[in-house]
Motif scaffolding. Sequence first.
Motif, PDB file in Angstrom:
ATOM      1  N   ALA A 110      -5.251 -24.111 -25.418  1.00 37.44           N
ATOM      2  CA  ALA A 110      -4.156 -24.953 -25.882  1.00 37.44           C
ATOM      3  C   ALA A 110      -2.821 -24.367 -25.445  1.00 37.44           C
ATOM      4  CB  ALA A 110      -4.205 -25.064 -27.403  1.00 37.44           C
ATOM      5  N   ILE A 111      -1.798 -25.202 -25.513  1.00 34.77           N
ATOM      6  CA  ILE A 111      -0.433 -24.801 -25.177  1.00 34.77           C
ATOM      7  C   ILE A 111       0.499 -25.341 -26.260  1.00 34.77           C
ATOM      8  CG2 ILE A 111       1.474 -25.159 -23.543  1.00 34.77           C
ATOM      9  CD1 ILE A 111      -0.683 -25.336 -21.309  1.00 34.77           C
ATOM     10  N   ASN A 248       1.356 -38.156 -26.732  1.00 38.53           N
ATOM     11  CA  ASN A 248       2.123 -36.951 -26.492  1.00 38.53           C
ATOM     12  C   ASN A 248       1.501 -35.799 -27.275  1.00 38.53           C
ATOM     13  OD1 ASN A 248       4.401 -35.260 -25.770  1.00 38.53           O
ATOM     14  ND2 ASN A 248       5.665 -37.105 -25.688  1.00 38.53           N
ATOM     15  N   THR A 249       2.229 -34.703 -27.401  1.00 38.48           N
ATOM     16  CA  THR A 249       1.746 -33.530 -28.131  1.00 38.48           C
ATOM     17  C   THR A 249       1.859 -33.746 -29.641  1.00 38.48           C
ATOM     18  OG1 THR A 249       3.947 -32.545 -27.996  1.00 38.48           O
ATOM     19  CG2 THR A 249       2.374 -31.959 -26.270  1.00 38.48           C
ATOM     20  N   THR A 250       1.188 -32.892 -30.410  1.00 38.21           N
ATOM     21  CA  THR A 250       1.197 -33.014 -31.860  1.00 38.21           C
ATOM     22  C   THR A 250       1.973 -31.873 -32.520  1.00 38.21           C
ATOM     23  OG1 THR A 250      -0.189 -33.139 -33.861  1.00 38.21           O
ATOM     24  CG2 THR A 250      -1.011 -31.755 -32.078  1.00 38.21           C
ATOM     25  N   VAL A 251       2.543 -32.175 -33.683  1.00 36.88           N
ATOM     26  CA  VAL A 251       3.186 -31.118 -34.476  1.00 36.88           C
ATOM     27  C   VAL A 251       2.213 -30.541 -35.501  1.00 36.88           C
ATOM     28  CG1 VAL A 251       5.524 -31.993 -34.172  1.00 36.88           C
ATOM     29  CG2 VAL A 251       4.154 -32.845 -36.086  1.00 36.88           C
ATOM     30  N   SER A 252       1.039 -31.142 -35.624  1.00 29.28           N
ATOM     31  CA  SER A 252       0.019 -30.627 -36.546  1.00 29.28           C
ATOM     32  C   SER A 252      -0.537 -29.294 -36.041  1.00 29.28           C
ATOM     33  CB  SER A 252      -1.120 -31.629 -36.681  1.00 29.28           C
ATOM     34  OG  SER A 252      -2.215 -31.058 -37.368  1.00 29.28           O
ATOM     35  N   ARG A 253      -0.876 -28.429 -36.973  1.00 32.66           N
ATOM     36  CA  ARG A 253      -1.499 -27.153 -36.621  1.00 32.66           C
ATOM     37  C   ARG A 253      -2.885 -27.007 -37.262  1.00 32.66           C
ATOM     38  NH1 ARG A 253       1.926 -27.641 -33.480  1.00 32.66           N
ATOM     39  NH2 ARG A 253       3.601 -26.195 -32.908  1.00 32.66           N
ATOM     40  N   ASP A 254      -3.408 -28.100 -37.802  1.00 35.57           N
ATOM     41  CA  ASP A 254      -4.698 -28.042 -38.507  1.00 35.57           C
ATOM     42  C   ASP A 254      -5.811 -27.475 -37.627  1.00 35.57           C
ATOM     43  OD1 ASP A 254      -3.368 -29.176 -40.589  1.00 35.57           O
ATOM     44  OD2 ASP A 254      -4.239 -31.177 -40.384  1.00 35.57           O
ATOM     45  N   ALA A 255      -5.802 -27.859 -36.343  1.00 32.52           N
ATOM     46  CA  ALA A 255      -6.898 -27.462 -35.447  1.00 32.52           C
ATOM     47  C   ALA A 255      -6.800 -26.014 -34.983  1.00 32.52           C
ATOM     48  CB  ALA A 255      -6.942 -28.391 -34.237  1.00 32.52           C
ATOM     49  N   GLY A 266       7.043 -26.525 -31.993  1.00 33.99           N
ATOM     50  CA  GLY A 266       6.861 -27.246 -30.740  1.00 33.99           C
ATOM     51  C   GLY A 266       5.649 -28.152 -30.784  1.00 33.99           C
ATOM     52  N   GLY A 267       5.371 -28.783 -29.657  1.00 36.62           N
ATOM     53  CA  GLY A 267       4.243 -29.686 -29.551  1.00 36.62           C
ATOM     54  C   GLY A 267       3.003 -28.962 -29.055  1.00 36.62           C
ATOM     55  N   LEU A 268       1.890 -29.238 -29.705  1.00 37.15           N
ATOM     56  CA  LEU A 268       0.601 -28.633 -29.345  1.00 37.15           C
ATOM     57  C   LEU A 268      -0.167 -29.578 -28.436  1.00 37.15           C
ATOM     58  CD1 LEU A 268      -1.693 -26.443 -29.895  1.00 37.15           C
ATOM     59  CD2 LEU A 268      -2.430 -27.964 -31.745  1.00 37.15           C
ATOM     60  N   SER A 269      -0.639 -29.042 -27.304  1.00 36.42           N
ATOM     61  CA  SER A 269      -1.473 -29.825 -26.395  1.00 36.42           C
ATOM     62  C   SER A 269      -2.731 -29.040 -26.081  1.00 36.42           C
ATOM     63  CB  SER A 269      -0.698 -30.127 -25.101  1.00 36.42           C
ATOM     64  OG  SER A 269      -0.357 -28.924 -24.431  1.00 36.42           O
ATOM     65  N   GLY A 270      -3.655 -29.682 -25.358  1.00 35.93           N
ATOM     66  CA  GLY A 270      -4.889 -29.002 -24.982  1.00 35.93           C
ATOM     67  C   GLY A 270      -6.074 -29.411 -25.834  1.00 35.93           C
ATOM     68  N   ARG A 271      -7.120 -28.611 -25.759  1.00 37.04           N
ATOM     69  CA  ARG A 271      -8.401 -28.947 -26.393  1.00 37.04           C
ATOM     70  C   ARG A 271      -8.285 -29.341 -27.874  1.00 37.04           C
ATOM     71  NH1 ARG A 271     -14.283 -26.959 -25.644  1.00 37.04           N
ATOM     72  NH2 ARG A 271     -13.627 -26.022 -23.683  1.00 37.04           N
ATOM     73  N   PRO A 272      -7.467 -28.643 -28.697  1.00 38.79           N
ATOM     74  CA  PRO A 272      -7.401 -29.010 -30.116  1.00 38.79           C
ATOM     75  C   PRO A 272      -6.828 -30.404 -30.370  1.00 38.79           C
ATOM     76  CG  PRO A 272      -6.523 -26.800 -29.767  1.00 38.79           C
ATOM     77  CD  PRO A 272      -6.690 -27.423 -28.417  1.00 38.79           C
ATOM     78  N   LEU A 273      -6.137 -30.958 -29.398  1.00 37.16           N
ATOM     79  CA  LEU A 273      -5.525 -32.275 -29.552  1.00 37.16           C
ATOM     80  C   LEU A 273      -6.508 -33.409 -29.281  1.00 37.16           C
ATOM     81  CD1 LEU A 273      -2.918 -34.078 -29.805  1.00 37.16           C
ATOM     82  CD2 LEU A 273      -2.480 -33.584 -27.397  1.00 37.16           C
ATOM     83  N   GLU A 274      -7.588 -33.112 -28.593  1.00 35.28           N
ATOM     84  CA  GLU A 274      -8.452 -34.153 -28.015  1.00 35.28           C
ATOM     85  C   GLU A 274      -8.951 -35.173 -29.036  1.00 35.28           C
ATOM     86  OE1 GLU A 274     -12.013 -36.197 -27.190  1.00 35.28           O
ATOM     87  OE2 GLU A 274     -12.182 -34.267 -28.221  1.00 35.28           O
ATOM     88  N   ALA A 275      -9.540 -34.699 -30.142  1.00 38.58           N
ATOM     89  CA  ALA A 275     -10.204 -35.631 -31.066  1.00 38.58           C
ATOM     90  C   ALA A 275      -9.239 -36.626 -31.691  1.00 38.58           C
ATOM     91  CB  ALA A 275     -10.938 -34.849 -32.151  1.00 38.58           C
ATOM     92  N   ILE A 295      -2.998 -45.820 -21.175  1.00 42.24           N
ATOM     93  CA  ILE A 295      -3.321 -44.583 -20.458  1.00 42.24           C
ATOM     94  C   ILE A 295      -3.644 -43.526 -21.504  1.00 42.24           C
ATOM     95  CG2 ILE A 295      -2.468 -42.763 -18.927  1.00 42.24           C
ATOM     96  CD1 ILE A 295      -0.668 -44.785 -17.581  1.00 42.24           C
ATOM     97  N   GLY A 296      -4.791 -42.894 -21.360  1.00 46.44           N
ATOM     98  CA  GLY A 296      -5.224 -41.883 -22.319  1.00 46.44           C
ATOM     99  C   GLY A 296      -4.881 -40.484 -21.839  1.00 46.44           C
ATOM    100  N   VAL A 297      -4.235 -39.709 -22.693  1.00 49.37           N
ATOM    101  CA  VAL A 297      -3.877 -38.326 -22.360  1.00 49.37           C
ATOM    102  C   VAL A 297      -3.890 -37.515 -23.645  1.00 49.37           C
ATOM    103  CG1 VAL A 297      -1.418 -38.916 -22.493  1.00 49.37           C
ATOM    104  CG2 VAL A 297      -2.111 -36.855 -21.288  1.00 49.37           C
ATOM    105  N   GLY A 298      -4.302 -36.268 -23.510  1.00 52.41           N
ATOM    106  CA  GLY A 298      -4.328 -35.382 -24.676  1.00 52.41           C
ATOM    107  C   GLY A 298      -5.690 -34.742 -24.860  1.00 52.41           C
ATOM    108  N   GLY A 299      -5.824 -33.500 -24.402  1.00 54.97           N
ATOM    109  CA  GLY A 299      -7.033 -32.727 -24.670  1.00 54.97           C
ATOM    110  C   GLY A 299      -8.192 -32.980 -23.735  1.00 54.97           C
ATOM    111  N   ILE A 300      -7.970 -33.583 -22.574  1.00 54.01           N
ATOM    112  CA  ILE A 300      -9.073 -33.777 -21.618  1.00 54.01           C
ATOM    113  C   ILE A 300      -9.339 -32.446 -20.917  1.00 54.01           C
ATOM    114  CG2 ILE A 300      -9.820 -34.948 -19.510  1.00 54.01           C
ATOM    115  CD1 ILE A 300      -8.026 -37.317 -20.356  1.00 54.01           C
TER     116      ILE A 300
END
Length: 345
Positions: A110-111, A248-255, A266-275, A295-300
């Motif tokens: 993740a980033i 876009n990215t998420t502000v959640s940190r649950d994952a 900041g915004g979280l991207s990557g694998r934890p965002l996917e679901a 267009i699908g984007v986020g955690g692919i």
Amino acid sequence: MHFLYPVIRKLLFSMEPEKSHDWSLGFMKKLEDSPFRFLLNQTRVDDPCELWGLTFPNRVGLAAGLDKDAAYIDALGALGFGFIEVGTVTPKPQPGNPKPRLFRLEKSEAIINRMGFNNLGVDNLVENVKRSNFDGVLGINLGKNKDTPEERAAEDYIIGMEKVFPHSDYITINISSPNTPGLRDMQFGEVLNELLRSIKQKQSELQNKYTKQVPVLVKIAPDLSDAEIEQVSDSFLTHKIDGIIATNTTVSRDAIAGEPLAKEAGGLSGRPLEAFSTEVLSKMNQALSGRIPLIGVGGIYDKETAIGKFAAGASLVQLYSGFIFKGPRLIEDVAKAAQIHFKRR
């Protein structure tokens, strides 16, 4: 390039993330301009897709944020993307947020970023686009300057549209970055409706001026409730928005709770965002009854997660963090998986 990436990644991941980002793009550009460009070139999967009157060479694109100033279009295009989205760009140059502002979470793939729309301004981007030779579809992602008051935000998007319209295949309106204060508030209610009205009016004027159709897409956040998804969907349908990018990215940190960097803003991207990015995509598609392309984007991060986006209603997908962690091979893998998936339908 993909066979070298495990070695290159070790080098890149030994650097501070933003320095690594800048160095790798610079290195790719040097390769692309040299006799060693063959090291960069990947055969692009040929899987044409017609959407918005455009022919996408394949269904895999690069998400906005990697090439903010459109300085590396040709080098990135050599990797096999069917389309590239550059930006986010603002009317005036701005430095973005103070450093450090980019954090790599290797364990979670993740980033976290709080870049803050750092860019050299729309005029600089347009000059870079004019010099590029990319033969895929080019999208330009627009934002507002940090010092532009919220009540005048639409003016920034209009300025951006006027500047990039002749040079873009599609335009994305970014109202979902968490790193510009107040930006996400523009996703709701009358503020959103006013913005969409202004954008569609300007789109119509520019299409008449240039006798050219340029679809306008809106990029949404993943941090939307079911009620908010219904609300924004109604607005998109009312104003006949051409397409939606989710998300876009998420502000959640649950994952990533408990990770050392989890508390960085900041915004979280990557694998934890996917679901939950895919869940928002699916709910948006249901709310729209498939009437607006997505267009699908986020955690692919592999072909399975890409297929998940297509199954949820996406016509195209974009990569960013997965591309950083997995390398150029991911582009080919996802493009081939998309080809098979849509042939079976």
